[in-house]
Design an enzyme around this catalytic site. Structure first.
Site, PDB file in Angstrom:
ATOM      1  N   HIS A  45      43.894  42.833  35.887  1.00 31.97           N
ATOM      2  CA  HIS A  45      43.680  42.860  37.330  1.00 31.97           C
ATOM      3  C   HIS A  45      44.659  43.823  38.015  1.00 31.97           C
ATOM      4  CE1 HIS A  45      47.395  40.592  38.042  1.00 31.97           C
ATOM      5  NE2 HIS A  45      47.040  39.830  37.017  1.00 31.97           N
ATOM      6  N   GLU A  87      44.800  33.504  32.641  1.00 28.72           N
ATOM      7  CA  GLU A  87      46.144  33.746  32.130  1.00 28.72           C
ATOM      8  C   GLU A  87      46.672  32.474  31.468  1.00 28.72           C
ATOM      9  OE1 GLU A  87      48.332  35.443  30.708  1.00 28.72           O
ATOM     10  OE2 GLU A  87      48.853  36.850  32.318  1.00 28.72           O
TER      11      GLU A  87
END
Length: 364
Positions: free
Chosen positions: A11, A84
């Site tokens: 990202h 994550e």
């Protein structure tokens, strides 16, 4: 089985990246550079033929892939398994805070001990298994196709290790860049690395504040809480920050408060701002519950914001705005009491980031 080509990208940048704060599975949005990086990635890959797009379901990943998905005309398939690593009780702490509070545990984390468990989180071994299984499942579902996957630094780290054979505890040398394409092949149950993004080989996304020493702007912010643990937020015009106008927003929601006056302490500023913006004067301010530092646009200029937050118990009330400054009268558009659930679900701009998580920490 035909070979699958996978483009795996992290990202864009967030303010928590800048603060070196543990994001983990908290839903942190992109900052202004991160949004610009997402647009740059869309331009870079806009002429590439992709058959599928997968993304972590966390906001910073979805925001990164949205401009490219729109350009390609492809849907975004989100996956919880691409999140994550879950860092449990460390979420929201800076790495320096973790090092001070948990020196021996942080050492195990830095040593990449596969079985080390942060309370409330997951081990590195479990994370690697989760990510490896999901990436392999995606690749196996699309033989002969080219697939884009947008996720997180930890996910890319596991992808790199799958393709190179690097052990979990071994140091990885190449960095994981924001919003940069890394290319892999998957065939006959094996991963290979085609190309890893390198910093010097890509054009850097430049922001107006780059290369400048920004003037520090210390500010006290307040989070009034009612009996239902809802927080009072003001609705601000994006005229205060034109970069949000450029992004298509007419307003944003934020905490009450403002900058310190010369010689003023954070506590004194908090009491003054509370009185000026709500009319409340006889309220216990308490301790600072959170802080944040980030490049902030105010008008046409940029500052280094240094904000300290106070949570105060007030009960529900109607703000008395008669003490507003001229700027506040023109740019504060309204107010609302928000629950943590409403904050988590909204697509509107709400600051500070992860306020729903912060409320949970304050009221538990």
């Amino acid at each position: 089985m035909a070979r699958t080509r996978i483009c795996l990208a992290r990202h864009g940048e967030t303010n928590w990246n800048l603060e070196r704060r543990v994001q983990g599975q908290l839903n942190i949005p992109l900052n202004v550079r991160g949004l610009a990086q997402a647009e740059a990635l869309a331009r870079e890959l806009g002429s590439t033929r992709f058959d599928r797009i997968y993304s972590s379901d966390l906001k910073r990943a979805v925001q990164t892939v949205t401009p490219l998905a729109r350009r390609l005309g492809l849907p975004i398939e989100t996956s919880v398994a691409l999140r994550e690593k879950d860092d449990g009780e460390w979420h929201g702490m800076t790495f320096d805070d973790v090092d001070r509070a948990f020196p021996s545990e942080h050492a195990k984390h830095r040593q990449r001990q596969a079985d080390f468990l942060i309370p409330g989180g997951e081990t590195l071994a479990a994370f690697a298994a989760r990510v490896g299984d999901e990436l392999t499942a995606i690749a196996a579902r699309h033989p002969g196709e080219t697939v884009l996957v947008i996720a997180h630094a930890g996910v890319l780290d596991i992808g790199y290790r799958l393709a190179t054979g690097l052990g979990l505890s071994e140091k990885r040398d190449p960095p994981v860049l924001h919003a940069a394409p890394n290319w892999f092949f998957y065939e006959d149950g094996r991963w290979t690395l085609e190309r890893w993004a390198e910093e010097g080989a890509r054009e850097r996304v430049v922001m107006p504040y780059d290369g400048r020493k920004l003037e520090r702007r210390p500010a006290a912010r307040l989070l009034p809480l009612d009996e239902q643990n809802r927080v009072l937020l003001f609705r601000y015009s994006t005229r205060l920050s034109p970069v949000f106008v450029e992004q298509g927003h007419s307003h944003f929601w934020g905490s009450i408060g403002g900058a310190l006056e010369p010689g003023e302490t954070f506590d004194a500023a908090a009491r003054r701002e509370l009185a000026e913006e709500t009319g409340l004067t006889d309220v216990e301010i308490g301790d600072i519950v959170f802080s944040r530092a980030f490049p902030m646009q105010l008008g046409e200029d940029w500052f280094q914001a240094d904000e300290r937050f106070y949570a105060i118990r007030t009960g529900e009330f109607t703000p008395d705005t008669s003490g507003f400054t001229e700027i506040e009268r023109s740019d504060v558009l309204g107010w609302k009491w928000w629950s943590a659930e409403e904050i988590a679900a909204t697509q509107e701009l709400v600051f500070p980031e992860a306020l729903d998580w912060l409320l949970g920490k304050i009221v538990r």
